[in-house]
Design a protein around this motif. Structure first.
Motif, PDB file in Angstrom:
ATOM      1  N   HIS A   1      -1.384  -4.155  19.178  1.00  0.00           N
ATOM      2  CA  HIS A   1      -1.520  -5.184  18.148  1.00  0.00           C
ATOM      3  C   HIS A   1      -0.965  -6.530  18.630  1.00  0.00           C
ATOM      4  O   HIS A   1      -0.331  -7.251  17.855  1.00  0.00           O
ATOM      5  CB  HIS A   1      -0.832  -4.740  16.847  1.00  0.00           C
TER       6      HIS A   1
ATOM      7  N   MET B   1       7.141   5.880  15.045  1.00  0.00           N
ATOM      8  CA  MET B   1       6.396   5.100  16.044  1.00  0.00           C
ATOM      9  C   MET B   1       4.959   5.604  16.150  1.00  0.00           C
ATOM     10  O   MET B   1       4.018   4.820  16.250  1.00  0.00           O
ATOM     11  CB  MET B   1       7.094   5.219  17.405  1.00  0.00           C
ATOM     12  N   ASP B   2       4.788   6.924  16.071  1.00  0.00           N
ATOM     13  CA  ASP B   2       3.449   7.498  16.178  1.00  0.00           C
ATOM     14  C   ASP B   2       2.672   7.433  14.865  1.00  0.00           C
ATOM     15  O   ASP B   2       1.469   7.210  14.861  1.00  0.00           O
ATOM     16  CB  ASP B   2       3.542   8.978  16.609  1.00  0.00           C
ATOM     17  N   LYS B   3       3.344   7.689  13.746  1.00  0.00           N
ATOM     18  CA  LYS B   3       2.632   7.927  12.489  1.00  0.00           C
ATOM     19  C   LYS B   3       2.895   6.895  11.405  1.00  0.00           C
ATOM     20  O   LYS B   3       2.301   6.967  10.333  1.00  0.00           O
ATOM     21  CB  LYS B   3       3.017   9.314  11.934  1.00  0.00           C
TER      22      LYS B   3
ATOM     23  N   GLU C   1       2.412   3.595  11.261  1.00  0.00           N
ATOM     24  CA  GLU C   1       1.403   2.537  11.083  1.00  0.00           C
ATOM     25  C   GLU C   1       2.036   1.202  10.694  1.00  0.00           C
ATOM     26  O   GLU C   1       1.568   0.505   9.808  1.00  0.00           O
ATOM     27  CB  GLU C   1       0.352   2.974  10.041  1.00  0.00           C
ATOM     28  N   TYR C   2       3.112   0.819  11.401  1.00  0.00           N
ATOM     29  CA  TYR C   2       3.800  -0.431  11.067  1.00  0.00           C
ATOM     30  C   TYR C   2       3.409  -1.598  11.964  1.00  0.00           C
ATOM     31  O   TYR C   2       3.713  -2.744  11.648  1.00  0.00           O
ATOM     32  CB  TYR C   2       5.324  -0.240  11.113  1.00  0.00           C
ATOM     33  N   ARG C   3       2.763  -1.326  13.103  1.00  0.00           N
ATOM     34  CA  ARG C   3       2.591  -2.398  14.090  1.00  0.00           C
ATOM     35  C   ARG C   3       1.632  -3.508  13.650  1.00  0.00           C
ATOM     36  O   ARG C   3       1.882  -4.684  13.900  1.00  0.00           O
ATOM     37  CB  ARG C   3       2.151  -1.817  15.439  1.00  0.00           C
ATOM     38  N   ARG C   4       0.532  -3.137  12.997  1.00  0.00           N
ATOM     39  CA  ARG C   4      -0.446  -4.162  12.618  1.00  0.00           C
ATOM     40  C   ARG C   4       0.217  -5.210  11.730  1.00  0.00           C
ATOM     41  O   ARG C   4       0.116  -6.417  11.970  1.00  0.00           O
ATOM     42  CB  ARG C   4      -1.632  -3.518  11.877  1.00  0.00           C
TER      43      ARG C   4
ATOM     44  N   SER D   1       2.902   5.876   5.553  1.00  0.00           N
ATOM     45  CA  SER D   1       1.988   4.892   6.151  1.00  0.00           C
ATOM     46  C   SER D   1       1.171   4.169   5.090  1.00  0.00           C
ATOM     47  O   SER D   1       0.770   3.022   5.286  1.00  0.00           O
ATOM     48  CB  SER D   1       1.070   5.577   7.170  1.00  0.00           C
ATOM     49  N   THR D   2       0.928   4.847   3.962  1.00  0.00           N
ATOM     50  CA  THR D   2       0.153   4.221   2.883  1.00  0.00           C
ATOM     51  C   THR D   2       0.862   2.994   2.327  1.00  0.00           C
ATOM     52  O   THR D   2       0.219   2.002   1.974  1.00  0.00           O
ATOM     53  CB  THR D   2      -0.088   5.239   1.752  1.00  0.00           C
TER      54      THR D   2
ATOM     55  N   SER E   1      -3.459  10.094   1.083  1.00  0.00           N
ATOM     56  CA  SER E   1      -3.099   8.999   1.979  1.00  0.00           C
ATOM     57  C   SER E   1      -4.028   7.821   1.724  1.00  0.00           C
ATOM     58  O   SER E   1      -5.246   7.998   1.632  1.00  0.00           O
ATOM     59  CB  SER E   1      -3.205   9.455   3.440  1.00  0.00           C
ATOM     60  N   HIS E   2      -3.460   6.640   1.563  1.00  0.00           N
ATOM     61  CA  HIS E   2      -4.258   5.431   1.331  1.00  0.00           C
ATOM     62  C   HIS E   2      -5.282   5.654   0.209  1.00  0.00           C
ATOM     63  O   HIS E   2      -6.413   5.179   0.301  1.00  0.00           O
ATOM     64  CB  HIS E   2      -4.942   4.996   2.621  1.00  0.00           C
TER      65      HIS E   2
ATOM     66  N   ASP F   1      -2.981  11.525  13.678  1.00  0.00           N
ATOM     67  CA  ASP F   1      -1.594  11.063  13.626  1.00  0.00           C
ATOM     68  C   ASP F   1      -1.446   9.611  14.082  1.00  0.00           C
ATOM     69  O   ASP F   1      -0.645   8.863  13.520  1.00  0.00           O
ATOM     70  CB  ASP F   1      -0.707  11.943  14.516  1.00  0.00           C
ATOM     71  N   LYS F   2      -2.171   9.225  15.120  1.00  0.00           N
ATOM     72  CA  LYS F   2      -1.890   7.961  15.803  1.00  0.00           C
ATOM     73  C   LYS F   2      -3.013   6.932  15.733  1.00  0.00           C
ATOM     74  O   LYS F   2      -2.851   5.818  16.218  1.00  0.00           O
ATOM     75  CB  LYS F   2      -1.596   8.236  17.285  1.00  0.00           C
TER      76      LYS F   2
ATOM     77  N   GLU G   1      -4.544   5.418  13.158  1.00  0.00           N
ATOM     78  CA  GLU G   1      -4.410   4.359  12.144  1.00  0.00           C
ATOM     79  C   GLU G   1      -5.764   3.969  11.556  1.00  0.00           C
ATOM     80  O   GLU G   1      -6.054   2.786  11.376  1.00  0.00           O
ATOM     81  CB  GLU G   1      -3.680   3.146  12.748  1.00  0.00           C
TER      82      GLU G   1
ATOM     83  N   TYR H   1      -4.021  -4.072  27.738  1.00  0.00           N
ATOM     84  CA  TYR H   1      -3.954  -2.806  27.003  1.00  0.00           C
ATOM     85  C   TYR H   1      -4.194  -1.624  27.937  1.00  0.00           C
ATOM     86  O   TYR H   1      -4.949  -1.720  28.908  1.00  0.00           O
ATOM     87  CB  TYR H   1      -4.990  -2.795  25.876  1.00  0.00           C
TER      88      TYR H   1
ATOM     89  N   PHE I   1      -1.833   3.410  21.340  1.00  0.00           N
ATOM     90  CA  PHE I   1      -1.343   2.060  21.022  1.00  0.00           C
ATOM     91  C   PHE I   1      -2.478   1.045  21.198  1.00  0.00           C
ATOM     92  O   PHE I   1      -2.544   0.052  20.480  1.00  0.00           O
ATOM     93  CB  PHE I   1      -0.159   1.698  21.925  1.00  0.00           C
TER      94      PHE I   1
ATOM     95  N   THR J   1      -4.982  -0.495  17.841  1.00  0.00           N
ATOM     96  CA  THR J   1      -5.067  -1.959  17.739  1.00  0.00           C
ATOM     97  C   THR J   1      -6.478  -2.407  17.354  1.00  0.00           C
ATOM     98  O   THR J   1      -6.642  -3.365  16.588  1.00  0.00           O
ATOM     99  CB  THR J   1      -4.669  -2.600  19.082  1.00  0.00           C
TER     100      THR J   1
END
Lengths: 287, 287
Positions: free
Chosen positions: A14, A64-66, A68-71, A266-267, B13-14, B65-66, B68, B258, B263, B267
């Motif tokens: 991201h 870190m994996d699950k 979903e904070y990076r975006r 993550s939601t 979820s979501h 899991d990853k 997103e 990338y 990761f 993105t």
């Protein structure tokens, strides 16, 4: 990068960098891993720091994996630090078959009882040692910090914020343990780490801290209604009662049908990061 | 829910539901797991289906899991199906120390060689058996399907789209293996699954399929420039050349810095889902 810290991995994500690092922790008397996301804005200017404390059984890697904070952290320009949840290593006292004590279950306390007092000092680690390392090694604006977490990590975030209100501009939690001194899955751990005298537990229990006069400007809590731990271990209404009595604004959102997992976390991650960013930004404007 | 399928797990979820399911696969002659995200819109109306095919060593769980994908899939109203990457089980021929063959490395082919021909039939599984189950068990609009994937799964998405252009409205990939017949990490697998006669490999190789007259309206590919497999296994320019010669529009985005990990995938996940949603939506308008 100094000799104090080793890079385990680093990947662009991201627009920023998600890294995993290791260092020799004095507080925990062992090597500790942690994850840090540095957003693209940090190439230009120091960024505020959001601490995410994880729950029982987790390492730095679960969120870190699950999570979903990076975006959103990249959009808002937030550094996100995700520490481990306990000391680790073959020579660390542990109860491998007990997921509520020892490895993965540090409960963010400084243990006073043998044999745990030597290593299980997660409170000092999270509030002193790791912040000093972050300040030194990353483009972090340490005048602007926020803290949140999940379950045991929600307990950690609440208690650490209540004891350090001058440091943190905001605090939130996903499904936190709000009264560990009376919850079945945390009471035995507090007894082993802190001893039988329950007076010493009060400074690691959010509701007791509020009763004893600690204050924080406001809290945001999301809690799933289908969380299997809701009525036994979590009981957010106990924090609601303490906050109401103390006049602390609490935004408690009961989220219909959500459970205790990262599918839930993550939601609502975006909401929490926006909550923190707004208060960190207000802090800057007022600085 | 019928007796054909077992629910392993299901979590909100979501606003939708992320489930993991198991069924007895005839194509692979073993039990197979898969993950499905059903967006909230599906409570009102059948939703289009996006297939995500995973890479070497993965199960259904890695992208679940990853990856997103849930936030955007919920916003766009997309069902996302994430199958496993090979047959599984103690009685399935495998090479446990070889991550490029056997378990986790089905390469989306129908094996013709003993002893693999009995189980390693991922092409039939992904194109026939699993779609029939999805159509029966989920609120899916099977007239609107899209397909994408990562690495080996990008190869799967490209080849399956090229061979089934009437079924899929769109196709994209993250760091796909575009010419498995000549890549070091896939050539030995194709030989074991399909035999030494390379003519039989052509229908599982995207560049060969295009050379042999197969067509698809357009492709989107994201490829990291710091991907350690770029120059050896992936080589997207080979697809670029084939598409240019055949007049197939290819949007190939070389993404600076990338790597090959989730990761990177996470993105650009939003972009890909939007790409598919637009074409699935156009398909509806034109139906």
């Amino acid at each position: 990068m100094s000799e104090q810290m080793k890079v385990i991995s680093a990947a662009k994500s991201h627009g920023g960098v998600q890294g995993v690092y290791s260092h020799a922790s004095e507080a925990c008397a062992c090597d500790m891993n942690f994850a840090v996301f540095v957003p693209p804005q940090a190439r230009e200017t120091p960024c505020p720091v959001v601490w995410y404390l994880s729950g029982l059984t987790c390492t730095h890697a679960n969120v870190m994996d699950k999570g979903e904070y990076r975006r959103m952290a990249a959009e808002l320009g937030l550094i996100v630090v995700c520490p481990d949840t306990s000391p680790r290593g073959t020579d660390i006292p542990d109860e491998k078959d007990n997921w509520q004590f020892g490895g993965g279950a540090g409960f963010y306390v400084d243990a006073t009882q043998a044999p745990y007092a030597k290593n299980y000092r997660m409170y000092s680690y999270i509030t002193e040692e790791l912040p000093a390392l972050i300040a030194q090694e990353f483009p972090a604006d340490m005048r602007r910090q926020a803290i949140f977490g999940h379950s045991m990590g929600g307990h950690g975030a609440l208690t650490i914020a209540l004891k350090n209100p001058e440091r943190f501009k905001s605090c939130s939690a996903f499904a936190p343990i709000v009264q560990p001194a009376t919850a079945g899955w945390s009471r035995p751990a507090l007894e082993k780490y802190l001893g039988k005298d329950k007076a010493s537990w009060r400074s690691y229990d959010a509701t007791s801290l509020i009763e004893d006069g600690h204050r924080f400007p406001e809290f945001l809590i999301d809690q799933g209604t289908s969380d299997g731990f809701l009525n036994d271990g979590l009981r957010p209404w106990l924090l609601g009662a303490a906050c109401a009595k103390a006049g602390i604004p609490l935004t408690l959102r009961m989220q219909d049908g959500y459970d205790h997992s990262y599918f839930f976390i993550s939601t609502f991650m975006d909401d929490h990061l926006r909550w923190h960013a707004k208060r960190l930004s207000d802090a800057k404007a007022g600085a």
